[in-house]
Design a protein around this motif. Structure first.
Motif, PDB file in Angstrom:
ATOM      1  N   TYR B  36       0.816  -1.218   0.000  1.00 27.38           N
ATOM      2  CA  TYR B  36       0.000   0.000   0.000  1.00 27.38           C
ATOM      3  C   TYR B  36       0.849   1.267   0.000  1.00 27.38           C
ATOM      4  CZ  TYR B  36      -3.446   3.424   1.590  1.00 27.38           C
ATOM      5  OH  TYR B  36      -4.256   4.522   1.707  1.00 27.38           O
ATOM      6  N   ASP B  63      -7.061   6.079   1.065  1.00 25.30           N
ATOM      7  CA  ASP B  63      -7.571   5.058   1.973  1.00 25.30           C
ATOM      8  C   ASP B  63      -8.879   4.451   1.477  1.00 25.30           C
ATOM      9  OD1 ASP B  63      -5.470   5.266   3.668  1.00 25.30           O
ATOM     10  OD2 ASP B  63      -6.480   6.509   5.158  1.00 25.30           O
ATOM     11  N   SER B  67     -10.166   0.613   1.030  1.00 29.83           N
ATOM     12  CA  SER B  67     -11.409   0.160   1.653  1.00 29.83           C
ATOM     13  C   SER B  67     -12.295  -0.569   0.654  1.00 29.83           C
ATOM     14  CB  SER B  67     -12.165   1.351   2.242  1.00 29.83           C
ATOM     15  OG  SER B  67     -11.544   1.780   3.432  1.00 29.83           O
ATOM     16  N   ALA B 123      -3.546   4.035  12.052  1.00 29.25           N
ATOM     17  CA  ALA B 123      -4.514   4.778  11.262  1.00 29.25           C
ATOM     18  C   ALA B 123      -5.386   5.611  12.193  1.00 29.25           C
ATOM     19  CB  ALA B 123      -5.371   3.823  10.442  1.00 29.25           C
ATOM     20  N   LYS B 127     -10.773   2.768  10.286  1.00 24.48           N
ATOM     21  CA  LYS B 127     -11.470   2.611   9.010  1.00 24.48           C
ATOM     22  C   LYS B 127     -12.922   3.086   9.057  1.00 24.48           C
ATOM     23  CE  LYS B 127      -7.876   0.890   7.142  1.00 24.48           C
ATOM     24  NZ  LYS B 127      -7.190   1.566   6.043  1.00 24.48           N
TER      25      LYS B 127
END
Lengths: 207, 207
Positions: B36, B63, B67, B123, B127
């Motif tokens: 990533y 991001d 996802s 993060a 998420k």
DNA sequence: GCACATAATGAACAGTGTTCATTCCATGGC
DNA sequence: GCCATGGAATGAACACTGTTCATTATGTGC
């Protein structure tokens, strides 16, 4: 200058080591607070009052800073694991304590854990051998715990290595899950860890 | 234009969705190959033949691309897991098959698995809710398997959620280990997987 | 005081994610 | 056919990143 170890050289070396430690301290704090990716070299430099370029006189690159911190922290884990593996008492209970220690360590030091045990597969040449070495030495203590369980006839399985690796997988799994899926609605952490340990121990115990 | 759903609008929407899929395909491939962090928006843009800015017409940020890919992977796994959870036969054996399927999926699709489950920590705020939703649904099948084990009186534990999460940790652990530590001298893979499954199942079985 | 070696600097480079004024272009109405 | 319209696409620009390196500063030995 005919001698490499003059008084002045020693002083210079001491000062150099001091700045190195200041950089490490700053980085350790920032990494823990904001995460590795979010911390820039410039932020570390500012926090310890030197120029960005100066850091590269003490560390090869940003990864090496993290590696140095990991080395410190893993020395502690290795020590704790080794201490437990040399404890007396029921071998299976010792194994449980060993696993608990391992998991707790990973949860307490997520970034250090990720660097040493959670490297991505695609990364070419990956991390330094020193990082892996530290991790493997920790695994050795677990291996020894399993060994003594078998020698006490408390194991349901014959292959020590097999069981040690399965146990590693279990503890590694819960650490990684708790670290990388922090947003998931997990059951209360301590309870989840204890259940997992219980499941694993009861799963290998001789009947 | 008096109607929102004219022929032309539909065509435009189709074209827009097509580009979105091309971006996803490019990103999926690049993320899997290079990881990533190493893949830039510009690289993705170049691979699917559009400008960097265009990507932001289809995704909020980098991001969100990850996802979306995670959602796809969750969907595949969810389907397979759901199929098993509806099988007949001994509940504990169904649970074993379920775990085997999960592990096999991870080993067979290492890059997808890594992208979905192996994201780095730190993060901020973690998420999106969509990720949670997808994860919950995927996890639901495993939960149901454990549920039916308990209803059949075959569980040593009272809390279904607790056991389900502990089992997830175990299977996740062995997948991650096999994927990310491919260089480690593991015991023969199938044997390690079966031992781990056996350990877990025997660890939760009622006595 | 002077020469020397090393430490420290910070501007510069190539890269990053992201934004936004601008351009493009298929569509719908005439 | 022609033009206005509105969403899609652009790519230059911004503020950042890790890293390098010619330059400057500084403490040391003579």
């Amino acid at each position: 200058m005919n001698s490499v170890h003059s008084m002045a050289t020693a002083r210079r070396d001491r000062l150099k080591a001091e700045l190195r430690n200041e950089i490490l301290a700053a980085a350790r704090d920032l990494f823990a607070r904001q995460g590795y990716e979010s911390v820039s070299i410039r932020k570390i430099a500012e926090k310890c009052g030197c120029a960005p370029g100066t850091i590269y006189l003490h560390f090869e690159d940003k990864d090496q800073i993290l590696s140095a911190i990991c080395a410190e922290t893993f020395a502690i884990l290795k020590q704790r694991m080794a201490a437990i593996s040399k404890d007396s008492g029921d071998p299976l209970e010792r194994l449980r304590r060993s696993g608990r220690q391992y998991i707790q360590f990973g949860v307490d030091h997520p970034y250090h854990y990720i660097v040493t045990f959670g490297v991505a597969p695609g990364a070419p040449a990956n991390k330094s051998d020193a990082d892996h070495q530290a991790g493997m030495e920790c695994f050795q203590s677990l291996r020894e715990c399993v060994q003594s369980c078998q020698q006490a006839g408390q194991l349901r399985f014959a292959d020590v290595e097999e069981v040690a690796q399965a146990l590693w997988a279990t503890t590694h799994g819960i650490v990684m899950l708790l670290i990388t899926k922090a947003g998931f609605p997990f059951v209360e952490q301590t309870r989840l860890i204890e259940t997992t340990l219980d499941m694993a121990i009861e799963g290998i115990r001789a009947r």
